[in-house]
Write a protein that holds these residues in place. Structure first.
Motif, PDB file in Angstrom:
ATOM      1  N   GLY A  22       0.818  -1.213   0.000  1.00 37.28           N
ATOM      2  CA  GLY A  22       0.000   0.000   0.000  1.00 37.28           C
ATOM      3  C   GLY A  22       0.850   1.260   0.000  1.00 37.28           C
ATOM      4  O   GLY A  22       0.494   2.258  -0.644  1.00 37.28           O
ATOM      5  N   SER A  23       1.985   1.223   0.708  1.00 36.48           N
ATOM      6  CA  SER A  23       2.899   2.377   0.723  1.00 36.48           C
ATOM      7  C   SER A  23       3.442   2.644  -0.681  1.00 36.48           C
ATOM      8  O   SER A  23       3.536   3.793  -1.121  1.00 36.48           O
ATOM      9  N   THR A  24       3.781   1.561  -1.400  1.00 37.43           N
ATOM     10  CA  THR A  24       4.282   1.695  -2.774  1.00 37.43           C
ATOM     11  C   THR A  24       3.194   2.242  -3.699  1.00 37.43           C
ATOM     12  O   THR A  24       3.441   3.154  -4.492  1.00 37.43           O
ATOM     13  N   LEU A  25       1.984   1.674  -3.591  1.00 35.15           N
ATOM     14  CA  LEU A  25       0.873   2.134  -4.429  1.00 35.15           C
ATOM     15  C   LEU A  25       0.528   3.598  -4.139  1.00 35.15           C
ATOM     16  O   LEU A  25       0.218   4.364  -5.051  1.00 35.15           O
ATOM     17  N   ALA A  26       0.601   3.988  -2.857  1.00 31.68           N
ATOM     18  CA  ALA A  26       0.288   5.368  -2.483  1.00 31.68           C
ATOM     19  C   ALA A  26       1.265   6.346  -3.145  1.00 31.68           C
ATOM     20  O   ALA A  26       0.851   7.381  -3.682  1.00 31.68           O
ATOM     21  N   LEU A  27       2.559   6.001  -3.128  1.00 33.92           N
ATOM     22  CA  LEU A  27       3.557   6.870  -3.772  1.00 33.92           C
ATOM     23  C   LEU A  27       3.333   6.929  -5.285  1.00 33.92           C
ATOM     24  O   LEU A  27       3.436   8.003  -5.896  1.00 33.92           O
ATOM     25  N   GLY A  53      13.401   4.581 -13.638  1.00 33.45           N
ATOM     26  CA  GLY A  53      14.112   5.056 -12.443  1.00 33.45           C
ATOM     27  C   GLY A  53      14.721   3.911 -11.655  1.00 33.45           C
ATOM     28  O   GLY A  53      15.851   4.004 -11.161  1.00 33.45           O
ATOM     29  N   THR A  54      13.970   2.808 -11.554  1.00 33.86           N
ATOM     30  CA  THR A  54      14.465   1.631 -10.834  1.00 33.86           C
ATOM     31  C   THR A  54      15.648   1.013 -11.579  1.00 33.86           C
ATOM     32  O   THR A  54      16.629   0.604 -10.951  1.00 33.86           O
ATOM     33  N   GLU A 160       3.576 -19.853  15.512  1.00 29.61           N
ATOM     34  CA  GLU A 160       3.798 -18.959  14.369  1.00 29.61           C
ATOM     35  C   GLU A 160       4.914 -17.974  14.699  1.00 29.61           C
ATOM     36  O   GLU A 160       4.944 -17.401  15.790  1.00 29.61           O
ATOM     37  N   GLY A 161       5.800 -17.762  13.737  1.00 29.88           N
ATOM     38  CA  GLY A 161       6.881 -16.801  13.943  1.00 29.88           C
ATOM     39  C   GLY A 161       6.662 -15.560  13.107  1.00 29.88           C
ATOM     40  O   GLY A 161       6.397 -15.638  11.909  1.00 29.88           O
ATOM     41  N   LEU A 162       6.727 -14.397  13.742  1.00 31.87           N
ATOM     42  CA  LEU A 162       6.576 -13.126  13.017  1.00 31.87           C
ATOM     43  C   LEU A 162       7.879 -12.801  12.288  1.00 31.87           C
ATOM     44  O   LEU A 162       8.948 -12.835  12.881  1.00 31.87           O
ATOM     45  N   ALA A 163       7.764 -12.492  11.002  1.00 33.98           N
ATOM     46  CA  ALA A 163       8.939 -12.123  10.208  1.00 33.98           C
ATOM     47  C   ALA A 163       8.680 -10.770   9.549  1.00 33.98           C
ATOM     48  O   ALA A 163       7.678 -10.589   8.853  1.00 33.98           O
ATOM     49  N   ILE A 164       9.554  -9.809   9.813  1.00 29.69           N
ATOM     50  CA  ILE A 164       9.450  -8.491   9.164  1.00 29.69           C
ATOM     51  C   ILE A 164      10.730  -8.262   8.370  1.00 29.69           C
ATOM     52  O   ILE A 164      11.826  -8.199   8.938  1.00 29.69           O
ATOM     53  N   LYS A 165      10.589  -8.170   7.041  1.00 27.85           N
ATOM     54  CA  LYS A 165      11.757  -7.961   6.187  1.00 27.85           C
ATOM     55  C   LYS A 165      12.240  -6.518   6.303  1.00 27.85           C
ATOM     56  O   LYS A 165      11.425  -5.597   6.495  1.00 27.85           O
ATOM     57  N   THR A 166      13.548  -6.339   6.162  1.00 23.09           N
ATOM     58  CA  THR A 166      14.134  -4.992   6.194  1.00 23.09           C
ATOM     59  C   THR A 166      13.502  -4.113   5.123  1.00 23.09           C
ATOM     60  O   THR A 166      13.193  -2.944   5.365  1.00 23.09           O
ATOM     61  N   THR A 167      13.275  -4.698   3.939  1.00 23.57           N
ATOM     62  CA  THR A 167      12.707  -3.923   2.832  1.00 23.57           C
ATOM     63  C   THR A 167      11.292  -3.450   3.142  1.00 23.57           C
ATOM     64  O   THR A 167      10.897  -2.354   2.727  1.00 23.57           O
ATOM     65  N   ALA A 227       8.007   8.486  -8.553  1.00 22.56           N
ATOM     66  CA  ALA A 227       8.004   7.259  -9.367  1.00 22.56           C
ATOM     67  C   ALA A 227       9.245   6.414  -9.082  1.00 22.56           C
ATOM     68  O   ALA A 227       9.150   5.184  -8.938  1.00 22.56           O
ATOM     69  N   THR A 228      10.404   7.058  -8.992  1.00 20.97           N
ATOM     70  CA  THR A 228      11.651   6.316  -8.756  1.00 20.97           C
ATOM     71  C   THR A 228      11.661   5.693  -7.364  1.00 20.97           C
ATOM     72  O   THR A 228      12.019   4.517  -7.208  1.00 20.97           O
ATOM     73  N   VAL A 229      11.265   6.460  -6.356  1.00 21.90           N
ATOM     74  CA  VAL A 229      11.230   5.930  -4.984  1.00 21.90           C
ATOM     75  C   VAL A 229      10.259   4.750  -4.909  1.00 21.90           C
ATOM     76  O   VAL A 229      10.589   3.683  -4.366  1.00 21.90           O
ATOM     77  N   ALA A 230       9.055   4.923  -5.486  1.00 26.48           N
ATOM     78  CA  ALA A 230       8.058   3.839  -5.456  1.00 26.48           C
ATOM     79  C   ALA A 230       8.574   2.600  -6.188  1.00 26.48           C
ATOM     80  O   ALA A 230       8.444   1.475  -5.700  1.00 26.48           O
ATOM     81  N   GLY A 231       9.194   2.804  -7.348  1.00 25.70           N
ATOM     82  CA  GLY A 231       9.707   1.679  -8.140  1.00 25.70           C
ATOM     83  C   GLY A 231      10.817   0.928  -7.441  1.00 25.70           C
ATOM     84  O   GLY A 231      10.836  -0.309  -7.426  1.00 25.70           O
ATOM     85  N   VAL A 232      11.745   1.673  -6.831  1.00 28.82           N
ATOM     86  CA  VAL A 232      12.877   1.042  -6.139  1.00 28.82           C
ATOM     87  C   VAL A 232      12.391   0.286  -4.902  1.00 28.82           C
ATOM     88  O   VAL A 232      12.831  -0.837  -4.638  1.00 28.82           O
ATOM     89  N   LEU A 233      11.468   0.877  -4.154  1.00 26.78           N
ATOM     90  CA  LEU A 233      10.939   0.209  -2.959  1.00 26.78           C
ATOM     91  C   LEU A 233      10.221  -1.083  -3.337  1.00 26.78           C
ATOM     92  O   LEU A 233      10.371  -2.107  -2.671  1.00 26.78           O
ATOM     93  N   TYR A 234       9.438  -1.039  -4.421  1.00 22.28           N
ATOM     94  CA  TYR A 234       8.741  -2.242  -4.879  1.00 22.28           C
ATOM     95  C   TYR A 234       9.746  -3.296  -5.340  1.00 22.28           C
ATOM     96  O   TYR A 234       9.613  -4.482  -5.028  1.00 22.28           O
ATOM     97  N   GLY A 235      10.772  -2.861  -6.071  1.00 20.81           N
ATOM     98  CA  GLY A 235      11.796  -3.791  -6.565  1.00 20.81           C
ATOM     99  C   GLY A 235      12.589  -4.437  -5.433  1.00 20.81           C
ATOM    100  O   GLY A 235      12.928  -5.615  -5.492  1.00 20.81           O
ATOM    101  N   LEU A 236      12.879  -3.660  -4.393  1.00 20.21           N
ATOM    102  CA  LEU A 236      13.606  -4.204  -3.235  1.00 20.21           C
ATOM    103  C   LEU A 236      12.753  -5.238  -2.505  1.00 20.21           C
ATOM    104  O   LEU A 236      13.250  -6.285  -2.083  1.00 20.21           O
ATOM    105  N   ASP A 237      11.467  -4.939  -2.354  1.00 21.45           N
ATOM    106  CA  ASP A 237      10.590  -5.828  -1.598  1.00 21.45           C
ATOM    107  C   ASP A 237      10.256  -7.098  -2.373  1.00 21.45           C
ATOM    108  O   ASP A 237      10.158  -8.173  -1.797  1.00 21.45           O
TER     109      ASP A 237
END
Length: 336
Positions: A22-27, A53-54, A160-167, A227-237
């Motif tokens: 949702g953060s990526t879509l919002a950007l 940009g990515t 269940e183990g909670l996992a939060i990725k750095t990305t 666009a670049t920030v959103a694209g890079v964040l999506y690509g990292l995740d």
């Protein structure tokens, strides 16, 4: 204990992924809504602007990695991001100068600019595929997890183990910072107020002495950064694949329209509505219901409303429903 296990499972597979998505879509939707609100057309090349940009950020990241430059526990791509933003800024300004400016001066109908943007989209898509190839490119490095499932299980004693990725953490935090800076810029700076005035009433803004070409230039630069920030964040995740960004155009436009096209707050709200809808509808609830229901009532199937292959159909369905019943969007944008 079973309720806690169910909550952790939901957080792992629904809440946290949807929050990052949702953060990526919002950007992405913010970029679309700025173009619509100020330049008066729907920019279909936005997804491929994200891809460009990515791609630049990935190439610079690989260059940094080859020289032994890293960002410690954080992805090296964050160091390369400013260069990606600068290159994308030059690309969109060049595209505006060569393509869109001509049609603006001709006072072409918005539908003409939409068709032109589709041509730009195909050209950008071809350039990105030609330079980096059509396949998956992974460029995330640094520490993979903020919270590891195994460590969480040991600490909590849950199954269940909670996992939060750095990305995922970086995506949410970066989105908050970028949105805060953007709203401060639009509301507190002279240029931002000029952009808002131009969006509200173009003729009155011109009579007030606002330079339209400056407004257009600043708008494109902000859109390039978003666009670049959103694209890079999506690509990292996830991972980077040029065609994926072409497909992302639907949920991004759906986010902008659902929230209210031309309304920045609506773009953010719409992004999270679309993301949570997509993830929730395509999630298999078998494990969660297994924790919550008695053994005799445990489901044998996946309890999945739709396969993940059809997740973009969710965006499309929500988009159609909103256009039919509330064309100005949930947060009162301009009617479509």
């Amino acid at each position: 204990m079973d309720i806690l296990n169910a909550i952790v499972a939901l957080a792992n597979f629904v809440f946290i992924p949807a929050l990052a998505y949702g953060s990526t879509l919002a950007l992405g939707a913010l970029g679309v809504t700025l173009i619509y609100g100020i330049l008066r057309f729907s920019n279909f090349a936005h997804g491929d602007t994200m891809a460009f940009g990515t791609m630049i950020t990935i190439l610079v990241t690989w260059w940094f990695q080859s020289m032994g430059i890293s960002f410690g526990v954080l992805p090296t791509a964050l160091l390369a991001l400013p260069i990606g933003i600068a290159a994308t800024g030059l690309l969109v300004l060049g595209t505006d100068k060569v393509v869109y400016q001509f049609y603006r001066r001709q006072k072409a109908a918005p539908v003409i600019l939409v068709i032109v943007s589709m041509g730009v989209m195909f050209i950008m898509n071809g350039i990105v595929r030609f330079i980096i190839g059509p396949g998956d490119q992974r460029f995330a490095d640094g520490e993979r997890f903020i919270v590891r499932a195994r460590d969480f299980k040991e600490w909590s004693g849950l199954n269940e183990g909670l996992a939060i990725k750095t990305t995922q953490g970086i995506t949410v935090i970066t989105a908050i910072v970028v949105v805060a800076v953007l709203f401060w810029f639009l509301n507190k700076t002279r240029t931002g107020k000029s952009m808002r005035a131009f969006s509200d009433n173009e003729d009155l803004a011109l009579l007030s002495g606002i330079n339209p070409e400056r407004v257009v230039m600043v708008t494109w630069l902000i859109v390039a950064a978003l666009a670049t920030v959103a694209g890079v964040l999506y690509g990292l995740d996830k991972s980077f694949k040029p065609f994926t960004y072409f497909q992302l155009l639907l949920p991004i436009f759906a986010s902008a329209v659902v929230g209210g096209l031309g309304n920045p707050l609506g773009a953010i709200g719409g992004g999270f509505v679309i993301a949570f809808s997509e993830v929730t509808i395509t999630y298999a609830f078998k494990k969660v219901l297994g924790y919550l229901l008695p053994e005799s009532l445990e489901p044998s199937g996946l309890v999945q409303l739709m396969s993940t292959d059809y997740k973009f159909a969710v965006s499309f369905a929500i988009l159609i429903i909103v256009l039919l019943f509330k064309p100005t969007g949930l947060f009162k944008g301009q009617s479509v």
